[in-house]
Design a protein around this motif. Structure first.
Motif, PDB file in Angstrom:
ATOM      1  N   MET A 135       0.800  -1.213   0.000  1.00 56.19           N
ATOM      2  CA  MET A 135       0.000   0.000   0.000  1.00 56.19           C
ATOM      3  C   MET A 135       0.836   1.268   0.000  1.00 56.19           C
ATOM      4  SD  MET A 135      -1.620  -0.049   3.846  1.00 56.19           S
ATOM      5  CE  MET A 135      -2.767   1.225   3.482  1.00 56.19           C
ATOM      6  N   THR A 136       0.244   2.355  -0.480  1.00 58.47           N
ATOM      7  CA  THR A 136       0.852   3.679  -0.500  1.00 58.47           C
ATOM      8  C   THR A 136       0.021   4.613   0.386  1.00 58.47           C
ATOM      9  OG1 THR A 136      -0.453   4.410  -2.393  1.00 58.47           O
ATOM     10  CG2 THR A 136       1.682   3.342  -2.870  1.00 58.47           C
ATOM     11  N   VAL A 137       0.486   5.844   0.545  1.00 58.22           N
ATOM     12  CA  VAL A 137      -0.272   6.824   1.323  1.00 58.22           C
ATOM     13  C   VAL A 137      -1.638   7.044   0.683  1.00 58.22           C
ATOM     14  CG1 VAL A 137      -0.330   9.230   2.082  1.00 58.22           C
ATOM     15  CG2 VAL A 137       1.806   7.952   2.202  1.00 58.22           C
ATOM     16  N   GLU A 138      -1.677   7.083  -0.630  1.00 52.45           N
ATOM     17  CA  GLU A 138      -2.941   7.280  -1.344  1.00 52.45           C
ATOM     18  C   GLU A 138      -3.917   6.128  -1.070  1.00 52.45           C
ATOM     19  OE1 GLU A 138      -3.903   9.170  -5.587  1.00 52.45           O
ATOM     20  OE2 GLU A 138      -2.602   7.400  -5.658  1.00 52.45           O
ATOM     21  N   THR A 139      -3.416   4.906  -1.033  1.00 51.40           N
ATOM     22  CA  THR A 139      -4.244   3.751  -0.702  1.00 51.40           C
ATOM     23  C   THR A 139      -4.764   3.864   0.726  1.00 51.40           C
ATOM     24  OG1 THR A 139      -2.779   2.440  -2.104  1.00 51.40           O
ATOM     25  CG2 THR A 139      -4.316   1.232  -0.734  1.00 51.40           C
ATOM     26  N   ALA A 140      -3.918   4.324   1.640  1.00 50.23           N
ATOM     27  CA  ALA A 140      -4.328   4.496   3.031  1.00 50.23           C
ATOM     28  C   ALA A 140      -5.457   5.512   3.144  1.00 50.23           C
ATOM     29  CB  ALA A 140      -3.133   4.923   3.883  1.00 50.23           C
ATOM     30  N   VAL A 141      -5.375   6.589   2.371  1.00 45.03           N
ATOM     31  CA  VAL A 141      -6.448   7.591   2.371  1.00 45.03           C
ATOM     32  C   VAL A 141      -7.739   6.967   1.851  1.00 45.03           C
ATOM     33  CG1 VAL A 141      -7.225   9.761   1.332  1.00 45.03           C
ATOM     34  CG2 VAL A 141      -4.900   9.571   2.212  1.00 45.03           C
ATOM     35  N   ALA A 142      -7.635   6.146   0.823  1.00 45.57           N
ATOM     36  CA  ALA A 142      -8.826   5.482   0.283  1.00 45.57           C
ATOM     37  C   ALA A 142      -9.452   4.544   1.320  1.00 45.57           C
ATOM     38  CB  ALA A 142      -8.470   4.707  -0.978  1.00 45.57           C
ATOM     39  N   ILE A 143      -8.619   3.829   2.072  1.00 46.24           N
ATOM     40  CA  ILE A 143      -9.121   2.944   3.120  1.00 46.24           C
ATOM     41  C   ILE A 143      -9.839   3.745   4.207  1.00 46.24           C
ATOM     42  CG2 ILE A 143      -8.380   1.383   4.991  1.00 46.24           C
ATOM     43  CD1 ILE A 143      -6.243   0.332   3.029  1.00 46.24           C
ATOM     44  N   ALA A 144      -9.364   4.975   4.461  1.00 44.72           N
ATOM     45  CA  ALA A 144      -9.973   5.850   5.472  1.00 44.72           C
ATOM     46  C   ALA A 144     -11.141   6.645   4.887  1.00 44.72           C
ATOM     47  CB  ALA A 144      -8.929   6.791   6.048  1.00 44.72           C
ATOM     48  N   ALA A 145     -11.726   6.185   3.782  1.00 44.66           N
ATOM     49  CA  ALA A 145     -12.919   6.760   3.148  1.00 44.66           C
ATOM     50  C   ALA A 145     -12.662   8.096   2.469  1.00 44.66           C
ATOM     51  CB  ALA A 145     -14.069   6.865   4.142  1.00 44.66           C
ATOM     52  N   GLY A 146     -11.441   8.385   2.087  1.00 42.54           N
ATOM     53  CA  GLY A 146     -11.148   9.567   1.280  1.00 42.54           C
ATOM     54  C   GLY A 146     -10.741  10.789   2.078  1.00 42.54           C
ATOM     55  N   PHE A 147     -10.422  11.838   1.317  1.00 39.16           N
ATOM     56  CA  PHE A 147      -9.992  13.102   1.908  1.00 39.16           C
ATOM     57  C   PHE A 147     -11.150  13.846   2.544  1.00 39.16           C
ATOM     58  CE2 PHE A 147      -6.729  12.669  -1.472  1.00 39.16           C
ATOM     59  CZ  PHE A 147      -5.604  12.770  -0.677  1.00 39.16           C
ATOM     60  N   GLY A 148     -10.828  14.645   3.558  1.00 38.28           N
ATOM     61  CA  GLY A 148     -11.784  15.581   4.113  1.00 38.28           C
ATOM     62  C   GLY A 148     -11.886  16.788   3.192  1.00 38.28           C
ATOM     63  N   ALA A 149     -12.819  17.686   3.480  1.00 37.36           N
ATOM     64  CA  ALA A 149     -13.073  18.833   2.604  1.00 37.36           C
ATOM     65  C   ALA A 149     -11.881  19.781   2.506  1.00 37.36           C
ATOM     66  CB  ALA A 149     -14.308  19.583   3.095  1.00 37.36           C
ATOM     67  N   ARG A 150     -11.080  19.905   3.536  1.00 40.25           N
ATOM     68  CA  ARG A 150      -9.978  20.872   3.548  1.00 40.25           C
ATOM     69  C   ARG A 150      -8.615  20.194   3.516  1.00 40.25           C
ATOM     70  NH1 ARG A 150     -10.401  25.968   3.789  1.00 40.25           N
ATOM     71  NH2 ARG A 150      -8.715  26.204   5.281  1.00 40.25           N
ATOM     72  N   ALA A 151      -8.525  19.010   2.997  1.00 42.02           N
ATOM     73  CA  ALA A 151      -7.278  18.241   3.017  1.00 42.02           C
ATOM     74  C   ALA A 151      -6.284  18.732   1.980  1.00 42.02           C
ATOM     75  CB  ALA A 151      -7.582  16.767   2.774  1.00 42.02           C
ATOM     76  N   ALA A 152      -5.014  18.714   2.359  1.00 46.13           N
ATOM     77  CA  ALA A 152      -3.927  18.912   1.406  1.00 46.13           C
ATOM     78  C   ALA A 152      -3.777  17.585   0.674  1.00 46.13           C
ATOM     79  CB  ALA A 152      -2.643  19.290   2.134  1.00 46.13           C
ATOM     80  N   ARG A 153      -4.030  17.577  -0.621  1.00 52.16           N
ATOM     81  CA  ARG A 153      -4.165  16.326  -1.362  1.00 52.16           C
ATOM     82  C   ARG A 153      -2.902  15.873  -2.081  1.00 52.16           C
ATOM     83  NH1 ARG A 153     -10.015  15.472  -2.709  1.00 52.16           N
ATOM     84  NH2 ARG A 153     -11.071  16.880  -1.280  1.00 52.16           N
ATOM     85  N   ASP A 154      -1.801  16.568  -1.903  1.00 50.43           N
ATOM     86  CA  ASP A 154      -0.599  16.186  -2.640  1.00 50.43           C
ATOM     87  C   ASP A 154       0.565  15.760  -1.752  1.00 50.43           C
ATOM     88  OD1 ASP A 154      -0.380  18.741  -1.710  1.00 50.43           O
ATOM     89  OD2 ASP A 154       0.569  19.553  -3.506  1.00 50.43           O
ATOM     90  N   TYR A 155       0.412  15.798  -0.445  1.00 51.83           N
ATOM     91  CA  TYR A 155       1.474  15.347   0.453  1.00 51.83           C
ATOM     92  C   TYR A 155       0.867  14.921   1.790  1.00 51.83           C
ATOM     93  CZ  TYR A 155       1.157  19.649   3.160  1.00 51.83           C
ATOM     94  OH  TYR A 155       0.709  20.660   3.961  1.00 51.83           O
ATOM     95  N   ALA A 156       1.678  14.219   2.577  1.00 51.91           N
ATOM     96  CA  ALA A 156       1.275  13.802   3.917  1.00 51.91           C
ATOM     97  C   ALA A 156       2.520  13.792   4.798  1.00 51.91           C
ATOM     98  CB  ALA A 156       0.647  12.419   3.877  1.00 51.91           C
ATOM     99  N   VAL A 157       2.320  13.743   6.092  1.00 50.06           N
ATOM    100  CA  VAL A 157       3.422  13.578   7.039  1.00 50.06           C
ATOM    101  C   VAL A 157       3.350  12.139   7.539  1.00 50.06           C
ATOM    102  CG1 VAL A 157       4.436  14.330   9.211  1.00 50.06           C
ATOM    103  CG2 VAL A 157       3.351  16.005   7.702  1.00 50.06           C
ATOM    104  N   LEU A 158       4.454  11.408   7.397  1.00 51.29           N
ATOM    105  CA  LEU A 158       4.487  10.001   7.767  1.00 51.29           C
ATOM    106  C   LEU A 158       5.496   9.807   8.892  1.00 51.29           C
ATOM    107  CD1 LEU A 158       4.076   7.065   5.480  1.00 51.29           C
ATOM    108  CD2 LEU A 158       6.049   7.005   6.948  1.00 51.29           C
ATOM    109  N   THR A 159       5.107   9.075   9.921  1.00 52.98           N
ATOM    110  CA  THR A 159       5.988   8.754  11.051  1.00 52.98           C
ATOM    111  C   THR A 159       6.144   7.243  11.122  1.00 52.98           C
ATOM    112  OG1 THR A 159       5.170  10.691  12.240  1.00 52.98           O
ATOM    113  CG2 THR A 159       6.339   9.031  13.530  1.00 52.98           C
ATOM    114  N   ARG A 160       7.398   6.811  11.295  1.00 56.41           N
ATOM    115  CA  ARG A 160       7.715   5.382  11.295  1.00 56.41           C
ATOM    116  C   ARG A 160       8.777   5.102  12.354  1.00 56.41           C
ATOM    117  NH1 ARG A 160       9.433   3.841   5.501  1.00 56.41           N
ATOM    118  NH2 ARG A 160       7.190   3.681   5.365  1.00 56.41           N
ATOM    119  N   GLU A 161       8.734   3.896  12.898  1.00 51.53           N
ATOM    120  CA  GLU A 161       9.743   3.456  13.863  1.00 51.53           C
ATOM    121  C   GLU A 161      11.013   3.096  13.105  1.00 51.53           C
ATOM    122  OE1 GLU A 161      11.331   2.709  17.509  1.00 51.53           O
ATOM    123  OE2 GLU A 161       9.238   3.261  17.259  1.00 51.53           O
ATOM    124  N   GLY A 162      12.114   3.759  13.458  1.00 46.50           N
ATOM    125  CA  GLY A 162      13.402   3.466  12.847  1.00 46.50           C
ATOM    126  C   GLY A 162      14.327   2.827  13.863  1.00 46.50           C
TER     127      GLY A 162
END
Length: 190
Positions: A135-162
Motif C-alpha cells: 500500500m501507499t499513502v494514497e491507498t491508506a487515504v482510500a481505506i480511510a474513506a477519502g480526503f476531508g473537505a480541507r485536506a492537502a491532497r498532494d502530500y502527507a506527514v508520515l511517522t515510522r519506527e526506525g
C-alpha cells in the motif's frame, strides 16, 4: 505610497505562500526501508504469527505478538521475537523446543496479519486500519474513506519506527506505507 505597496506585496506573498506544497523530506524514512517488506520485515507488537511445528498439530496455531515483543507458546512459555525476522524467530523457537521438549523440531513462522497503520487529520474516517501489503499513502487515504473537505491532497506527514527511534518526513501520496506507520493528512490553507 511606498509603505502601502510594501504592505500589499508582503500580504500577497504570504497569501500565495500558503498555496505552495512543502518540499518532500523522505531521506530519513528511506533509510528505514521502503518497497517490499518481506525480506527485511521485523516482528513487533500487534503482529499475528502463524507458527507451524511440523508433526505437532497441538503446538501449531496463530499467536499474537504482545506489547513487549513476545509470543506465549505451549511447553516453552514466552519467546522474545520482537525485532527479529520470521526466519530468525523460527530458529529461536526450534532451539527452545529442542531443549528437552522435542527431538529435531522443524518450525515455520509466517505472518498471518501485519500490525495496523494509523491515519489522522483531514480524512473522512481517521483511525487504525489493517495493513495491506504494497500500500501507499494514497491507498491508506482510500481505506480511510477519502480526503476531508480541507485536506492537502498532494502530500502527507508520515511517522515510522526506525532503528534509533521515531522518524518522520513529508512524503508524496505515492510513498509506500509499512505496518505500524502513522500518516497525518494536513489541512490546506486555501
Amino acid at each position: 505610497m511606498n509603505r502601502r505597496a510594501l504592505i500589499l506585496a508582503l500580504a500577497s506573498t504570504l497569501a500565495l505562500g500558503g498555496c505552495l506544497r512543502p518540499d518532500f523530506r523522505t531521506s530519513e524514512l528511506d533509510a528505514t526501508g521502503t518497497g517490499s517488506i518481506a525480506a527485511r520485515y521485523t516482528l513487533s507488537a500487534g503482529d499475528k504469527l502463524r507458527i507451524i511445528v511440523f508433526g505437532q498439530d497441538n503446538l501449531s496455531n496463530i499467536y499474537a505478538v504482545d506489547g513487549g515483543g513476545r509470543v506465549a507458546l505451549p511447553l516453552v512459555g514466552t519467546v522474545q521475537v520482537g525485532g527479529q525476522t520470521t526466519a530468525q524467530a523460527a530458529r529461536l523457537i526450534e532451539s527452545k523446543l529442542s531443549n528437552g521438549f522435542l527431538r529435531e523440531p522443524h518450525v515455520t513462522v509466517e505472518i498471518d496479519a501485519y500490525r495496523p497503520f494509523y491515519i489522522l487529520g483531514e480524512v473522512t474516517t481517521s483511525g487504525q486500519y489493517q495493513y495491506v501489503n504494497g500500500m501507499t499513502v494514497e491507498t491508506a487515504v482510500a481505506i480511510a474513506a477519502g480526503f476531508g473537505a480541507r485536506a492537502a491532497r498532494d502530500y502527507a506527514v508520515l511517522t515510522r519506527e526506525g532503528p534509533g527511534g521515531l522518524v518522520n518526513g513529508i512524503v508524496p501520496m505515492s510513498y509506500p506505507v509499512r505496518p505500524g506507520d502513522t500518516i497525518v493528512i494536513k489541512e490546506r490553507f486555501f
